[in-house]
Structure formats: structure tokens, C-alpha cells
Design a protein around this motif. Structure first.
Motif, PDB file in Angstrom:
ATOM      1  N   THR A  16     -34.629 -43.076 -27.482  1.00 49.21           N
ATOM      2  CA  THR A  16     -35.920 -43.543 -26.979  1.00 49.21           C
ATOM      3  C   THR A  16     -36.245 -43.040 -25.572  1.00 49.21           C
ATOM      4  OG1 THR A  16     -34.854 -45.610 -26.267  1.00 49.21           O
ATOM      5  CG2 THR A  16     -35.963 -45.616 -28.402  1.00 49.21           C
ATOM      6  N   PRO A  63     -35.644 -48.390 -35.829  1.00 52.91           N
ATOM      7  CA  PRO A  63     -36.824 -47.567 -36.076  1.00 52.91           C
ATOM      8  C   PRO A  63     -37.287 -46.794 -34.856  1.00 52.91           C
ATOM      9  CG  PRO A  63     -37.108 -49.754 -37.047  1.00 52.91           C
ATOM     10  CD  PRO A  63     -35.849 -49.801 -36.235  1.00 52.91           C
ATOM     11  N   GLU A  64     -37.223 -47.428 -33.683  1.00 55.98           N
ATOM     12  CA  GLU A  64     -37.720 -46.760 -32.474  1.00 55.98           C
ATOM     13  C   GLU A  64     -36.870 -45.556 -32.084  1.00 55.98           C
ATOM     14  OE1 GLU A  64     -36.018 -50.833 -31.077  1.00 55.98           O
ATOM     15  OE2 GLU A  64     -37.049 -50.003 -32.832  1.00 55.98           O
ATOM     16  N   TYR A  65     -35.632 -45.500 -32.559  1.00 54.70           N
ATOM     17  CA  TYR A  65     -34.794 -44.342 -32.227  1.00 54.70           C
ATOM     18  C   TYR A  65     -35.365 -43.050 -32.816  1.00 54.70           C
ATOM     19  CZ  TYR A  65     -30.909 -47.414 -30.743  1.00 54.70           C
ATOM     20  OH  TYR A  65     -30.118 -48.333 -30.110  1.00 54.70           O
ATOM     21  N   GLY A  66     -36.088 -43.167 -33.904  1.00 50.62           N
ATOM     22  CA  GLY A  66     -36.601 -41.980 -34.574  1.00 50.62           C
ATOM     23  C   GLY A  66     -38.031 -41.619 -34.226  1.00 50.62           C
ATOM     24  N   GLU A  67     -38.657 -42.392 -33.337  1.00 44.94           N
ATOM     25  CA  GLU A  67     -40.071 -42.159 -33.063  1.00 44.94           C
ATOM     26  C   GLU A  67     -40.332 -40.833 -32.364  1.00 44.94           C
ATOM     27  OE1 GLU A  67     -41.380 -45.595 -30.958  1.00 44.94           O
ATOM     28  OE2 GLU A  67     -41.386 -46.887 -32.749  1.00 44.94           O
ATOM     29  N   GLY A  68     -39.354 -40.314 -31.641  1.00 41.14           N
ATOM     30  CA  GLY A  68     -39.564 -39.078 -30.893  1.00 41.14           C
ATOM     31  C   GLY A  68     -39.346 -37.805 -31.686  1.00 41.14           C
ATOM     32  N   THR A  83     -40.085 -35.586 -35.305  1.00 43.66           N
ATOM     33  CA  THR A  83     -41.144 -35.475 -36.311  1.00 43.66           C
ATOM     34  C   THR A  83     -40.724 -34.533 -37.434  1.00 43.66           C
ATOM     35  OG1 THR A  83     -42.182 -33.636 -35.119  1.00 43.66           O
ATOM     36  CG2 THR A  83     -42.932 -35.861 -34.569  1.00 43.66           C
ATOM     37  N   LYS A  92     -37.364 -40.784 -42.226  1.00 39.19           N
ATOM     38  CA  LYS A  92     -36.300 -41.518 -41.552  1.00 39.19           C
ATOM     39  C   LYS A  92     -35.962 -42.803 -42.305  1.00 39.19           C
ATOM     40  CE  LYS A  92     -38.731 -39.627 -37.791  1.00 39.19           C
ATOM     41  NZ  LYS A  92     -40.004 -39.835 -37.106  1.00 39.19           N
TER      42      LYS A  92
END
Length: 419
Positions: free
Chosen positions: A155, A180-185, A187, A191
Motif C-alpha cells: 500500500t 484487498p488494499e494490498y493489490g490496489e496498486g 493492475t 486478485k
């Protein structure tokens, strides 16, 4: 690459930790995974949480009929210097990913991928060390489904290092993250969230009366350098700046002003893929050389870690950043309350004021106050311990992880067949 050995394990040995829903899920998934061959790839066979997870998961996958290998990369010290820098950058350290670093990294990952001489239906690549194998593997085995399991909190990743990760994701069919937030960066890749888990039957986590021989000897706290009749605070972690061992020492010293008998044990492995560990260890040793109540313990056997986590009055996990921290679940499973920081996956495991305490990562005063509170309130400590063990039983034991992986393998196998 080389095959890592695993102990033989059977799902029936974990029957008391499985519920009916999980049993059905295992049956259904294994029926769908007939003839599916899987490999897990990581950078070391010992000394870290990834190795512990894979080492327990792989034999259970084999036991339920999913043919699975554990492959460990062959790499040199310079490679691990680079991957440690990548790890630090992904956790937020502001630095550059240089051409020289890439020139060290790329030949190792290409060489390992080229050395693979067997075909698999699914290959799970763990963390940045093995991610770079993906393009070569995709070229050599176009029918193979490639999964990247990222155990790191991304993150606050420094942009050059997130770009490094993104540059290798095109061949990846699925990414697994802890939150979930670990994969937001990142694309361009689907995930899936999977929480890690501990194995309740290993020497590190089973009841001490189930140990014998050398393991029982290692679990004898009377042979350790501290006084078992005095309060003991323990942190089990690599000697790593992100685990903030110097901050642990500060908090302990502040708590010791109220509880003069308190002792501290910093317990950590020195894994092959973490060259920074010895540097941090030396810093900590220098900072504590005049304090006989601070004990630095390295590369202890798992049974010794087990006994230390059980013998501690309070376990700390004072991480500045953290992917998950298996050590939190390990301690809670043993009925020991944990004071942990409110970062990464630690709040998944600690319910503040219920089975432990959460503090902000740089708040030394709050950390010391929570340590003191637990050391002076035996009733609260026991209550937290009971709740912690039950929470881990429900959410963070290996059988649940097996079910999650079987579901994931079924899903990616179906998706691959539809391509």
C-alpha cells in the motif's frame, strides 16, 4: 532450482480442526482437480513465514490427491541483496531501482525458469524473488497457469519498485494478496484474497507435552539465559528494521521503570534470503550490551520458539509495516496475549482489548503502557489468552488455508480450460 523436502502429513491428522463445511469443500475441490499438477516456488526452504506455510501446505495438497512440488530457487548473495532492497522498496522505503540491480536480478530468475524441466498445470510464484520467472515460464510452458502470491503489504510501495512488479505481471493469471488494499496498486491481473495460517501440528505450535528427544530439550526454558520466575516479554521476528527491534527495546525499558524485574528476549532467525539481518543484529547487540536482562536469541529450533511463546507473559509484534505476521497467530494460539502495531495484517488477528492490544507503530509510551497493563493484571492476561486461542482456531489454522488454496486451484484451472 531444486526440490525442497517436506514432512509427510495427512489431512486426517487435522480432523479435530476441520468443520463439516471444510470437509465438503475439500472433497468437492479435489474431485475437480484430478490430474492437475502444481508447483510452489520460493527463495528459501527455511527461516521465514513463506517457507513455513509452503512446507506445511504442499504435503496436505499431495495427501488429498493434488500432485504438488515445492521448488526453491538457486541464487547467490548479490541476488538476495537486490531482492531485500526490492522488499524494502515495496514496503515504502524511498530508494531507486537501478539498472545494476536489474542486471543482477534478471539472470537469476531467467536461469531458474530455464532450469525447470518439468511441466505443471499451475505454478505459484511467491513474492518478488520468483516473480521475474514469469515471462520465461510463460514462453516455455504457454499452457501453464501462473499465480503470483504476494505476501507483502504494497500500500505504500515506492513507485520504482511497484513499477518493477507491474513489469512482470503480464504473464500472471492470478495474484493472491493478504488484504484487498494490498493489490490496489497493481493492475491488469485478477486478485484473490487469502489470509495466511499456522500449522497447529508442527514442533513450533503443538502442545509441549507432544515433544520428545531433542525437541523436548530445546523446549526446556530452564536452559535459557533468563529467569523463568520473572516477567518475560518476547518478540519473535527477523532482525529487520521493519520489525523495529530498537523500538521494542525502548518500550521494554519504559515498562521496566514500572516493573523492574521485567526481562526481554528478542528471538530471530537469520534466513539465507535476508542479508540485512546480521547488520541489524549487531546494532541491537550494541544497543543492549550493558543490559543483562535483554537476551538476543538467534536460529533457535522451532520447539524452542514454541516454548518461548508459551513461556512469555507478553508477546510483542512491534512492526512498522507488516504483511501478516504469523508470529501473532502463533502466540495467540498458545494463549499468550500480544501487543501489536496497527499495521498490515496484524489487526486481522488482534481484536484490541479482547485478545491483545493494538498500538500505533511509533507510539513507545502506549506500547509500554499496554505491556505494563498485562504484566500487572493476571486475570486480563488469561482472558485475552483464551480469546486469542479461540480466534486462531476459527480463522488462522492450516486446514482453512488448504480449503482456500484448493478453491483457488479449482478456479484458476477452470479459467485455464476456458481460454
Amino acid at each position: 532450482m531444486h526440490n525442497a523436502p517436506t514432512e509427510e502429513k495427512t489431512v486426517t491428522a487435522y480432523d479435530s480442526y476441520l468443520d463439516d463445511r471444510q470437509r465438503r469443500a475439500i472433497r468437492d475441490a479435489t474431485d475437480a482437480l484430478v490430474d492437475v499438477r502444481v508447483a510452489h516456488v520460493n527463495s528459501t526452504a527455511s527461516g521465514g513465514g513463506v517457507a513455513e506455510i509452503v512446507g506445511s501446505l504442499v504435503p496436505l495438497l499431495n495427501d488429498v490427491g493434488v500432485e504438488t512440488d515445492w521448488l526453491v530457487m538457486d541464487a547467490h548473495t548479490e541476488f538476495f541483496d537486490v531482492t531485500k532492497a526490492i522488499h524494502n522498496g515495496l514496503q515504502g522505503e524511498k530508494s531507486e531501482f537501478t539498472d545494476a540491480m536489474h542486471e543482477t536480478y534478471r539472470p537469476v530468475v531467467v536461469g531458474n525458469a530455464t532450469d525447470l524441466d518439468e511441466a505443471y498445470d499451475v505454478i505459484v510464484l511467491h513474492d518478488p524473488q520468483s516473480l521475474g520467472m514469469a515471462p520465461t515460464l510463460a514462453e516455455r510452458y504457454p499452457e501453464t497457469t501462473l499465480v503470483w502470491r504476494c505476501h507483502i503489504d504494497l500500500t505504500a510501495a515506492a513507485p520504482p519498485f511497484l513499477e518493477f512488479v507491474q513489469s512482470y505481471l503480464d504473464p500472471i493469471d492470478r495474484a493472491i494478496v493478504t488484504l484487498p488494499e494490498y493489490g490496489e496498486g497493481i493492475t491488469g491481473v485478477e486478485k484473490t484474497v487469502v489470509h495466511p495460517a499456522i500449522d497447529p501440528l508442527t514442533e513450533k505450535n503443538r502442545a509441549l507435552d507432544g515433544l520428545s528427544g531433542d525437541a523436548a530439550d530445546a523446549a526446556d526454558l530452564e536452559s535459557y539465559p533468563f529467569d523463568t520466575d520473572r516477567p518475560l516479554v518476547v518478540q519473535v521476528s527477523r532482525f529487520d528494521p521493519w520489525k523495529d527491534p530498537l523500538g521494542v527495546i525502548e518500550a521494554y525499558r519504559e515498562a521496566k521503570s514500572s516493573i523492574p524485574d521485567a526481562q526481554l528476549a528478542l528471538v530471530g532467525a537469520m534466513p539465507d534470503d535476508d542479508p540485512e539481518g546480521i547488520v541489524v543484529y549487531r546494532e541491537v547487540k550494541e544497543a543492549t550490551r550493558d543490559d543483562p536482562d535483554v537476551h538476543l536469541l538467534t536460529n533457535h529450533p522451532d520447539a524452542g520458539i514454541n516454548a518461548l511463546q508459551r513461556g512469555a507473559d507478553v508477546v510483542l509484534q512491534k512492526s512498522l509495516r507488516e504483511g501478516f505476521a504469523l508470529t501473532v497467530s502463533e502466540a495467540l494460539w498458545k494463549g499468550t496475549p500480544v501487543v501489536g502495531t496497527n499495521v498490515g495484517g496484524i489487526p486481522l488477528q488482534i481484536e484490541d482489548g479482547e485478545n491483545g492490544y493494538l498500538v500505533e507503530p511509533t507510539d513507545i509510551a502506549a506500547t509500554a503502557e499496554r505491556i505494563t497493563r498485562l504484566l500487572t493484571d493476571g486475570t486480563r492476561k488469561r482472558r485475552f489468552g483464551e480469546r486469542g486461542r479461540e480466534m486462531v482456531r476459527e480463522r488462522f489454522l492450516l486446514p482453512r488455508l488448504l480449503v482456500d488454496y484448493l478453491g483457488l486451484l479449482s478456479d484458476v484451472s477452470r479459467s485455464s480450460a476456458q481460454r
